[in-house]
Design a protein around this motif. Structure first.
Motif, short mmCIF file in Angstrom:
data_model
loop_
_atom_site.label_atom_id
_atom_site.label_comp_id
_atom_site.label_asym_id
_atom_site.label_seq_id
_atom_site.Cartn_x
_atom_site.Cartn_y
_atom_site.Cartn_z
N HIS A 127 0.86 -1.19 0.00
CA HIS A 127 0.00 0.00 0.00
C HIS A 127 0.90 1.24 0.00
O HIS A 127 1.01 1.95 1.00
N PRO A 128 1.53 1.51 -1.14
CA PRO A 128 2.49 2.62 -1.20
C PRO A 128 1.80 3.98 -1.32
O PRO A 128 0.58 4.06 -1.53
N LEU A 129 2.59 5.03 -1.22
CA LEU A 129 2.13 6.35 -1.64
C LEU A 129 2.19 6.37 -3.16
O LEU A 129 3.21 5.98 -3.75
N PHE A 130 1.10 6.79 -3.79
CA PHE A 130 1.05 6.89 -5.24
C PHE A 130 1.39 8.33 -5.61
O PHE A 130 0.63 9.26 -5.30
N ILE A 131 2.51 8.52 -6.27
CA ILE A 131 3.03 9.86 -6.54
C ILE A 131 3.05 10.06 -8.06
O ILE A 131 3.82 9.43 -8.78
N THR A 132 2.17 10.95 -8.55
CA THR A 132 1.98 11.12 -9.99
C THR A 132 2.80 12.29 -10.54
O THR A 132 3.24 13.16 -9.80
N GLY A 133 2.93 12.30 -11.85
CA GLY A 133 3.72 13.35 -12.49
C GLY A 133 3.02 14.68 -12.63
O GLY A 133 3.67 15.71 -12.83
N HIS A 134 1.67 14.69 -12.51
CA HIS A 134 0.94 15.92 -12.81
C HIS A 134 -0.23 16.22 -11.87
O HIS A 134 -0.81 17.30 -11.96
N THR A 135 -0.61 15.27 -11.01
CA THR A 135 -1.84 15.47 -10.22
C THR A 135 -1.67 15.14 -8.75
O THR A 135 -2.62 14.75 -8.08
N GLY A 136 -0.46 15.30 -8.22
CA GLY A 136 -0.26 15.13 -6.79
C GLY A 136 -0.09 13.70 -6.35
O GLY A 136 0.27 12.82 -7.14
N TRP A 137 -0.38 13.43 -5.07
CA TRP A 137 -0.13 12.11 -4.50
C TRP A 137 -1.27 11.70 -3.57
O TRP A 137 -2.05 12.54 -3.12
N THR A 138 -1.35 10.40 -3.33
CA THR A 138 -2.31 9.88 -2.36
C THR A 138 -1.73 8.64 -1.68
O THR A 138 -0.90 7.94 -2.27
N ASP A 139 -2.19 8.38 -0.46
CA ASP A 139 -1.85 7.12 0.22
C ASP A 139 -3.07 6.21 0.28
O ASP A 139 -3.07 5.20 1.00
N ASN A 140 -4.10 6.55 -0.49
CA ASN A 140 -5.36 5.82 -0.50
C ASN A 140 -5.45 4.98 -1.77
O ASN A 140 -5.70 5.51 -2.86
N MET A 141 -5.23 3.67 -1.63
CA MET A 141 -5.23 2.80 -2.82
C MET A 141 -6.59 2.75 -3.48
O MET A 141 -6.69 2.70 -4.73
N GLU A 142 -7.67 2.76 -2.70
CA GLU A 142 -9.00 2.72 -3.29
C GLU A 142 -9.23 3.95 -4.16
O GLU A 142 -9.81 3.87 -5.24
N PHE A 143 -8.78 5.10 -3.69
CA PHE A 143 -8.89 6.33 -4.47
C PHE A 143 -8.03 6.24 -5.72
O PHE A 143 -8.47 6.61 -6.82
N ALA A 144 -6.81 5.74 -5.58
CA ALA A 144 -5.87 5.70 -6.70
C ALA A 144 -6.42 4.89 -7.87
O ALA A 144 -6.25 5.27 -9.04
N PHE A 145 -7.09 3.78 -7.59
CA PHE A 145 -7.56 2.90 -8.66
C PHE A 145 -9.09 2.96 -8.84
O PHE A 145 -9.67 2.07 -9.46
N ALA A 146 -9.71 4.00 -8.33
CA ALA A 146 -11.18 4.08 -8.33
C ALA A 146 -11.79 3.94 -9.72
O ALA A 146 -12.86 3.36 -9.89
N HIS A 147 -11.13 4.49 -10.74
CA HIS A 147 -11.68 4.47 -12.10
C HIS A 147 -10.62 3.96 -13.08
O HIS A 147 -10.44 4.50 -14.17
N LYS A 148 -9.95 2.89 -12.68
CA LYS A 148 -8.82 2.38 -13.48
C LYS A 148 -9.22 1.94 -14.89
O LYS A 148 -8.39 1.87 -15.78
N ASN A 149 -10.52 1.64 -15.09
CA ASN A 149 -10.99 1.21 -16.40
C ASN A 149 -11.49 2.36 -17.26
O ASN A 149 -12.02 2.15 -18.35
N GLU A 150 -11.32 3.59 -16.77
CA GLU A 150 -11.79 4.77 -17.49
C GLU A 150 -10.62 5.68 -17.82
O GLU A 150 -9.58 5.66 -17.16
N LEU A 151 -10.82 6.50 -18.83
CA LEU A 151 -9.77 7.41 -19.30
C LEU A 151 -10.05 8.84 -18.86
O LEU A 151 -11.20 9.26 -18.83
#
Length: 287
Positions: free
Chosen positions: A225-249
């Protein structure tokens, strides 16, 4: 071509994405005691510090204020000997391109072996639904080519490489010390969670979505359960939030997935100041 490409992006993308609620870069500062970031207009580059070692993740634009902003964080460009590259787009490799100021001329670059094919000219990077070819990137630094699943040890820092193709054919993300996942341009965070990155900039959107789902599966299988650190939209430590819409663009043409808290024009970085960079840790999203 890096400097020209940087200037083109600064002008053209500022106009194209203004008011689209797309980009939410972190300002320059520290996420925690180990990870710092520099803001370069819409993009972030990152630094992981452990003991006497500082590893850089991505190299941003060919950006005139990089050394200045690094000084706000107490990081000397000469101390950077290792740079992890997620992918070779203009806003991720500019500071190491041949026509850059050469702040990191002696640093060793780590890049995926598939992604390196862009650098050799074997393939060309295409964006805007394959309608536009980007200029070939020229980099003269020593390179270490990486493969999916490879684990590196740099001065006691454990780095695991995950191939996540779609945005580019050889895009890598890096898991550092099992705690920090630097995702480059695989994830985009909207107000209601993570999506596959901007559709108009992908080589293959279907592949990007498939790769994101596979990445989540790998992390969950290992209980990470890492910190998700993106190149353009900040970071989160919430995995459910990070992958909430993984099938959408994320689409620049559909506002429903966007974030009304995003800057009107993220190329305006007037609020990124030295004073703010020292005012406390940078807040995450989805918490």
């Amino acid at each position: 071509m890096s400097k020209k490409a940087t200037e083109f992006q600064r002008k053209a993308m500022s106009w194209m994405y203004r008011g689209k609620e797309i980009f939410k870069p972190l300002n320059t500062g520290w996420i925690d005691e180990n990870v710092a970031c520099v803001r370069e207009w819409v993009a972030n580059i990152f630094f992981y510090r452990k003991g006497d070692t500082t590893i850089m993740v991505d190299a941003g634009y060919n950006y005139d204020r990089l050394a200045e902003k690094m000084s706000w964080l107490g990081i000397d460009p000469k101390s950077i000997h290792h740079i992890l590259i997620t992918h070779q787009d203009t806003d991720h490799v500019g500071a190491v391109e041949a026509d850059s100021p050469g702040l990191f001329r002696n640093a060793k670059l780590y890049i995926g072996e598939i992604e390196n094919r862009y650098l050799t000219g074997e393939v060309r990077r295409k964006v805007i639904y394959h309608l536009y070819k980007l200029p070939q990137v020229t980099i003269n630094n020593e390179k270490v080519l990486l493969h999916d699943g490879q684990v590196l040890d740099i001065d006691g820092v454990r780095i695991e490489c995950f191939l996540v193709p779609g945005h580019t054919w050889g895009h890598m993300v890096y898991l550092i010390d099992d705690k920090y996942l630097f995702t480059g341009d695989t994830l985009w965070f909207g107000a209601d969670g993570g999506y596959s990155f901007i559709s108009s900039l992908a080589e293959d959107n279907k592949l990007a979505v498939k790769s994101l789902a596979l990445l989540e599966k790998k992390l969950r299988k290992r209980g990470l359960h890492p910190l998700f650190i993106t190149g353009h939209t900040g970071w989160t430590d919430n995995m459910e939030f990070a992958f909430a819409h993984k099938n959408e663009l994320c689409s620049p043409f559909k506002k429903r997935a966007h974030d009304p808290n995003a800057l009107y024009d993220a190329y305006d970085e007037s609020d990124d100041t030295e004073e703010n960079s020292k005012s406390g840790y940078l807040k995450g999203v989805g918490r």
